[in-house]
Enzyme design. Structure first.
Site, short mmCIF file in Angstrom:
data_model
loop_
_atom_site.label_atom_id
_atom_site.label_comp_id
_atom_site.label_asym_id
_atom_site.label_seq_id
_atom_site.Cartn_x
_atom_site.Cartn_y
_atom_site.Cartn_z
N GLU A 239 0.84 -1.19 0.00
CA GLU A 239 0.00 0.00 0.00
C GLU A 239 0.89 1.25 0.00
O GLU A 239 1.93 1.30 0.65
CB GLU A 239 -0.99 0.02 1.17
CG GLU A 239 -2.08 1.07 1.04
CD GLU A 239 -2.85 1.00 -0.29
OE1 GLU A 239 -2.36 1.56 -1.29
OE2 GLU A 239 -3.94 0.38 -0.33
N GLY A 313 -5.53 -2.30 -4.17
CA GLY A 313 -6.49 -2.48 -3.09
C GLY A 313 -7.66 -1.53 -3.15
O GLY A 313 -8.75 -1.84 -2.68
N ASP A 314 -7.43 -0.35 -3.76
CA ASP A 314 -8.52 0.61 -3.88
C ASP A 314 -9.11 0.56 -5.28
O ASP A 314 -9.43 1.59 -5.88
CB ASP A 314 -8.05 2.03 -3.54
CG ASP A 314 -6.76 2.42 -4.26
OD1 ASP A 314 -6.10 1.53 -4.81
OD2 ASP A 314 -6.42 3.61 -4.27
#
Length: 516
Positions: A239, A313-314
């Site tokens: 991330e 992840g987003d």
């Protein structure tokens, strides 16, 4: 084409398609039989023996446990929106590709789910789009790439931008708990879009800060700059960054992994260290790119335990679904695997026998199925009344003549042996060629002009699906159907058949099982 004939052909197509649907519902299709090669040990058996059991295991190609005998993935066909689970030929074996071929014959299919072989329904990957887990993405085409595993046909999960998968997660390590993961991907289908990931991700589809992810990344994206070479590289998506090592600086031990089949591994103990490894998945041992401290600001990790495949992840929130990549298999494990365990998994992978399989091998038979939404039941074939080449429906109930008209024997390219030529399966000695940019079936002539006109070079599908067949002597032109007639056409031009509308789809073909 005169308007009356055009309307007649459309009516004819609709009638035949309706009859085909009835015939399919009543009789089904006969699948090709393939022998089963069951494994005595799978990667997840090896991880368990090493004290790091799999908590999630996904594959479209084979079982990852020797005892696994359940579904690998789910497909949905476009013709009636029905679903089918695709399993293995036998426990521990290779995917039952023939079941998919039978179910998807005459239409297109997408892969909507990848089942978790550990048995956890919470870790089954579902596409991130309407009808899936929600979001803007779509399911990947199910037939873009066929491969061979131990001599048996299987299909890859071939992800293009806008395709991705997600699972909410069950039993996956969270917080700073240690975790390992591997996947088999491809060095020949990559881009620099964010982010082709497989592994631990946020449960809320948002970027929740450093350490909220712990996923393998594979692609050519150079997040922090200063990269050496062109990639693709095995990196860690933790991330807010793709890491080649333990810092934002380029790791000089990184190397590009360009093999068709690539093993990518990541392990992270959650508090002090991580490691990155990679290899050719067909042969050889692992190369360790990095083993050392976690990057500053990522100690400890804050993993949330969901699972991502094919995006950041987003995903679907901030353009993190722009990646391209191929997924054959992968697993996530609880704990920090040893070097010996990693090496044993790599040995199992190379022994599985991954190899490419081309439908355009000289001597093979193939039928070329249209992929445009209007015409997915149509195949490239020669007209019975003249020498022109058209598209028209073929079904299991079609006559032997119609099936033969839609079947081609692949020959080494008459003008270039690296490309191919197509001989009719039921008109020996007659070849597909273009003349004045229209396709014809004509007897082979011993001239350089005929050889060039009859030679085509298979390329990845212009629409991202299947294959496109490039003209050898007009390389900007590809075999296209236009108003049900075959041409070689460019993407824009003065001829009607060069119309750019739906050009990419009209020039993309599925290499289907031969009808004859």
């Amino acid at each position: 084409m005169v308007p009356e004939l055009h309307i007649f052909r459309r009516l004819r197509r609709g009638l035949i398609a309706s009859l085909a649907a009835v015939a399919l519902a009543l009789t089904g299709l006969v699948a090709f039989s393939e022998a089963s090669h069951a494994a005595t040990q799978g990667p997840c058996d090896i991880y368990a023996a090493g004290g790091t059991p799999c908590v999630a295991a996904h594959s479209t190609t084979r079982a990852l446990f020797a005892s696994y005998n359940g579904p690998l993935y789910q497909v949905q066909r476009a013709s009636d929106s029905t679903f089918k689970n695709i399993g293995v030929l036998s426990a521990g074996g290779v995917a039952d590709a023939a079941a998919q071929d039978s179910f998807c014959a005459g239409t297109t299919c997408t892969i909507t789910r990848l089942y978790d072989q550990t048995g956890s329904s919470g870790n089954t990957l579902v596409y991130q789009g309407p009808g899936g887990t929600g979001g803007a993405d779509t399911a990947a085409n199910a037939t873009t790439e066929a491969v061979s595993v131990g001599g048996q046909k299987a299909y890859a999960l071939y992800i293009n931008p806008g395709n991705s998968y997600f699972a909410g997660g069950s039993g996956v390590p969270t917080g700073s708990s240690p975790e390992g993961a591997y996947m088999i991907t491809s060095g020949t289908h990559v881009n620099n879009g964010c982010c082709f990931d497989y592994g631990n991700t946020e449960t809320d589809h948002h970027a929740d800060g450093n350490g909220a992810m712990d996923a393998i990344n594979f692609g050519t994206e150079c997040w922090f700059g200063g990269c050496s070479g062109t990639g693709p590289w095995v990196q860690a998506d933790l991330e807010n960054g793709l890491f080649t090592g333990g810092s934002k600086a380029w790791n000089p031990s990184q190397v590009s992994e360009t093999s068709h089949f690539v093993t990518a591994m990541l392990r992270n103990n959650g508090t002090t260290q991580m490691a990155l490894k990679g290899a050719n998945a067909q042969s050889g041992s692992l190369t360790q790119f990095y083993s050392g401290a976690l990057p500053t600001g990522y100690n400890p990790m804050h993993k949330q335990g969901a699972i991502i495949l094919g995006s950041g992840g987003d995903c679907c929130q901030t353009n993190r679904n722009a990646s391209a990549g191929t997924f054959y298999e992968g697993a996530m494990v609880k704990g920090y695997p040893s070097d010996a365990t990693d090496a044993a998994v790599q040995a199992n992978i190379t022994a599985a026998g991954y190899s490419t399989t081309s439908p355009f091998t000289p001597g093979a038979k193939v039928s070329l199925q249209a992929t445009t939404s209007c015409c997915t039941g149509d195949y490239l074939q020669h007209d019975a009344g003249d020498d022109k080449v058209v598209i028209a429906p073929v079904t299991s109930s079609s006559s032997a003549t119609d099936k033969g008209d839609a079947t081609w024997i692949v020959r080494a390219g008459l003008a270039n042996s690296n490309c191919v030529s197509f001989e009719s399966a039921n008109a020996s000695g007659k070849y597909l060629r273009h003349y004045a940019f229209q396709l014809h079936l004509q007897p082979k002539a011993d001239t350089s002009q005929f050889a060039a006109d009859a030679t085509f070079c298979p390329k990845p599908g212009n629409s991202g699906t299947g294959y496109s067949l490039q003209s050898f002597n007009f390389p900007t032109k590809y075999i296209r159907h236009y108003s049900f007639t075959g041409y070689v056409a460019s993407n824009g031009g003065t001829n009607a058949w060069d119309n750019p509308s739906s050009w990419a789809q009209d020039t993309s073909w599925l290499a289907a099982a031969p009808w004859s």
